[in-house]
Scaffold this motif. Structure first.
Motif, short mmCIF file in Angstrom:
data_model
loop_
_atom_site.label_atom_id
_atom_site.label_comp_id
_atom_site.label_asym_id
_atom_site.label_seq_id
_atom_site.Cartn_x
_atom_site.Cartn_y
_atom_site.Cartn_z
N PRO A 1 52.46 42.97 -13.62
CA PRO A 1 53.28 42.40 -12.55
C PRO A 1 52.90 40.95 -12.23
O PRO A 1 51.73 40.62 -12.14
CB PRO A 1 53.02 43.32 -11.36
N ASN A 2 53.90 40.11 -12.11
CA ASN A 2 53.69 38.71 -11.75
C ASN A 2 53.94 38.44 -10.27
O ASN A 2 53.46 37.45 -9.73
CB ASN A 2 54.61 37.81 -12.57
N ARG A 3 54.72 39.33 -9.65
CA ARG A 3 55.02 39.16 -8.23
C ARG A 3 55.45 40.50 -7.65
O ARG A 3 55.86 41.41 -8.38
CB ARG A 3 56.11 38.12 -8.02
N TYR A 4 55.31 40.63 -6.34
CA TYR A 4 55.71 41.84 -5.62
C TYR A 4 56.82 41.48 -4.65
O TYR A 4 56.68 40.55 -3.85
CB TYR A 4 54.52 42.45 -4.88
N LEU A 5 57.92 42.22 -4.74
CA LEU A 5 59.11 41.92 -3.95
C LEU A 5 59.68 43.19 -3.33
O LEU A 5 59.48 44.29 -3.86
CB LEU A 5 60.19 41.30 -4.84
N PRO A 6 60.45 43.05 -2.23
CA PRO A 6 61.14 44.22 -1.68
C PRO A 6 62.28 44.65 -2.60
O PRO A 6 62.72 43.90 -3.48
CB PRO A 6 61.66 43.73 -0.33
N ALA A 7 62.78 45.86 -2.39
CA ALA A 7 63.79 46.46 -3.29
C ALA A 7 65.05 45.61 -3.43
O ALA A 7 65.63 45.55 -4.51
CB ALA A 7 64.16 47.85 -2.79
N ASP A 8 65.47 44.95 -2.37
CA ASP A 8 66.71 44.18 -2.45
C ASP A 8 66.57 42.85 -3.19
O ASP A 8 67.55 42.15 -3.39
CB ASP A 8 67.29 43.95 -1.05
N GLN A 9 65.35 42.50 -3.62
CA GLN A 9 65.13 41.22 -4.31
C GLN A 9 64.59 41.38 -5.72
O GLN A 9 64.26 40.40 -6.37
CB GLN A 9 64.16 40.36 -3.51
N VAL A 10 64.46 42.62 -6.21
CA VAL A 10 63.79 42.85 -7.49
C VAL A 10 64.79 43.34 -8.54
O VAL A 10 65.79 43.97 -8.22
CB VAL A 10 62.63 43.87 -7.29
N ASN A 11 64.52 43.01 -9.79
CA ASN A 11 65.27 43.53 -10.92
C ASN A 11 64.53 44.78 -11.40
O ASN A 11 63.47 44.67 -12.01
CB ASN A 11 65.36 42.48 -12.03
N PHE A 12 65.08 45.96 -11.13
CA PHE A 12 64.36 47.20 -11.41
C PHE A 12 64.11 47.41 -12.90
O PHE A 12 63.23 48.18 -13.27
CB PHE A 12 65.07 48.39 -10.79
N ALA A 13 64.82 46.73 -13.76
CA ALA A 13 64.55 46.84 -15.21
C ALA A 13 63.19 46.23 -15.55
O ALA A 13 62.60 46.57 -16.58
CB ALA A 13 65.66 46.15 -15.99
#
Length: 82
Positions: A18-30
């Motif tokens: 992982p390069n960054r941690y984001l909330p669900a509405d800002q992440v590409n789940f792929a």
């Protein structure tokens, strides 16, 4: 005040880390390879400590006389980490 927070670890350079941690509405789940869960436990009463203390959670600061503790764990998504 919210007491549980989920962030998703996104791999942006295809190295399966992982390069960054984001909330669900800002992440590409792929590209998600891990999840970070943070939980804050607080006493229901506001008069348990002798002096007021300030603590923060999810970018919100609170000053009160509660007992509070924050727990965080990060877990890998199966078959996505090396």
């Amino acid at each position: 005040m919210r007491t549980c927070k989920f962030l998703y670890g996104e791999d942006t350079d295809s190295d399966r880390s992982p390069n960054r941690y984001l909330p669900a509405d800002q992440v590409n789940f792929a590209n998600v390879v891990s999840a970070r869960i943070t939980l804050q436990a607080r006493s229901p009463s506001d008069n348990l400590t002798l002096t007021s203390r300030t603590y923060s959670f999810d970018n919100q600061s609170v000053t009160d006389r509660r007992m509070a503790r924050t727990f965080t764990t990060t877990v890998g998504v199966r078959n996505r980490l090396p």
